[in-house]
Design an enzyme around this catalytic site. Structure first.
Site: not given
Length: 444
Positions: A196, A337, A348, A366, A371, A433
């Site tokens: 991502c 994010h 975050e 998002k 996403h 990831f």
């Protein structure tokens, strides 16, 4: 050299001196400033940067309920899917924009790149211009539907029905390749697959290439199309998706909200034209913003979960600030994010608070688009640039309040967005990831 003739002695000092001199010259050169002169978007909110931005600032959601036709699946298979919502790009909106039978992710990349180059008013004509213009477009997974289709054909003994374009179409660098071919760009041809963070890394790497003189112009971003049975099943098995909103899709993605339960798959592309500042000024291009900082880090913690102390994110954001010679106090907005997962958003939020205190406002786009995986960082980079240009902070769609333990940690933008007349510097985060992180800083 003729066969049998003795070779000339090689002067080892000669090549060593050349290498040392080249390295010294490289170190002595100051990195060049990098402008953004064009942006392009394909998102669940619309095709085109203006349409997507307008819908975003109005707080609209591009997430809807899927149909059997969307996934091209039999009713019984579709019925078994635990999640039936996604942020889909409207088929009618892209029809005819890129003729042919390319996979959706490659179509998205071509459409967004064409828009960005058109806004930048850049189409290299001479050999020199072509050589100094490159492409850097990434993907996390690309278009997994192709694997699903081919696997079914092979399993049915229908190998001769497999397209000879199968392999080229699934390569993660093919978006860069096709944009290069379409526009005749001979410069660096680059692609990153860092889950991502792919799109953000591609923009950051393009920024580095221009800064260090490898190119004058780079077409950079990410494209992804993973709304398919394989992706939905895989992410559902990980319990990563919001699964309780099949009848209320527009409410499913809710970054930072106390009732968030997982992310929603989206698709699309974001592309920026990056350009050496003096090159842009010399041809009278409109400078939308500058890229001033790029940071990267690794969590070294877990395959899918961020490090619980948030230090990977902090290191990444701090590196981007350091790269731009900035302090935490200089940043007015952070495009987070935050994907709408309980763990990721909390970590975050705490990381941003740890580095910035109560300084910048924070929102995640998002909530409106879902996403977009490998395209997320690029789309959000465009949204961040448009925030700087318009002096408006996009909303946290569906955000009501954060959990009690996080109240006071970072200034979260509400569901209506926020005017920010003094905004000059903004950051966008992308985490993937494998613990891969990227932060970009833009300024006007």
């Amino acid at each position: 050299m003729l066969v049998g003739m003795p070779s000339a002695p090689v002067s080892r000092m000669g090549w060593r001196q050349k290498v040392v001199r080249a390295l010294e010259e490289r170190v002595s050169r100051a990195p060049r400033r990098v402008a953004i002169t064009g942006v392009g978007l394909v998102t669940p909110l619309g095709v085109g940067a203006a349409e997507s931005w307008d819908a975003l600032t109005q707080g609209r959601s591009g997430i809807r309920r899927l149909t059997e036709e969307d996934l091209k699946e039999a009713p019984e298979k579709f019925a078994r899917l635990p999640v039936k919502i996604a942020g889909c790009v409207d088929n009618a909106s892209i029809e005819g924009l890129y003729p042919g039978s390319l996979p959706r992710n490659l179509q998205f990349a071509q459409i967004a790149a064409k828009e960005a180059l058109s806004q930048a008013r850049w189409q290299p004509l001479t050999d020199s211009e072509r050589t100094r213009t490159g492409v850097s477009i990434g993907a996390g997974m690309g278009y997994p539907s192709t694997f699903y289709t081919v696997s079914n054909l092979v399993g049915q003994g229908r190998e001769r029905r497999v397209s000879p374009y199968f392999i080229p179409h699934v390569l993660s660098n093919m978006a860069s390749g096709l944009v290069s071919i379409e526009h005749g760009l001979w410069g660096p041809n680059h692609s990153v697959a860092t889950a991502c963070a792919s799109g953000a890394h591609c923009i950051g790497d393009a920024f580095r290439m221009i800064g260090h003189g490898e190119a004058d112009v780079m077409v950079a971003g990410g494209a992804e199309a993973c709304i398919d049975v394989l992706s939905i099943t895989g992410f559902s098995r990980m319990k990563a998706l919001a699964s309780g909103h099949n009848d209320s899709p527009s409410l499913a993605s809710r970054p930072f909200d106390k009732d968030r339960s997982g992310f929603v798959l989206g698709e699309g592309a974001g592309v920026l034209v990056l350009e050496e500042l003096r090159h842009a000024e010399s041809r009278g291009a409109t400078v939308l913003a500058e890229v001033v900082g790029y940071g990267r880090s690794g969590d070294a913690h877990h395959m899918t979960q961020p490090s619980k102390d948030g230090k990977g994110a902090v290191r990444c954001m701090a590196a981007a600030l350091s790269d731009g010679g900035l302090g935490a106090e200089d940043v007015g907005y952070v495009n987070a994010h935050a994907t709408s997962t309980p763990l990721g958003d909390r970590i975050e939020q705490e990381a941003i608070s740890s580095l910035f205190g109560a300084g910048p406002h924070v929102s995640s786009t998002k909530g409106a688009v879902g996403h977009l995986l490998g395209a997320a960082g690029a789309v959000e980079a465009v949204f961040t640039v448009l925030s700087l240009r318009s002096k408006f902070l996009p909303p946290n769609v569906n955000f009501g309040e954060t959990e009690e333990a996080l109240r006071g940690r970072a200034k979260l933008v509400g569901a209506e967005g926020l005017r920010a007349d003094g905004l000059e510097v903004a950051m966008t985060n992308s985490f993937g990831f494998g613990g891969t992180n990227s932060s970009l800083v833009f300024a006007v």
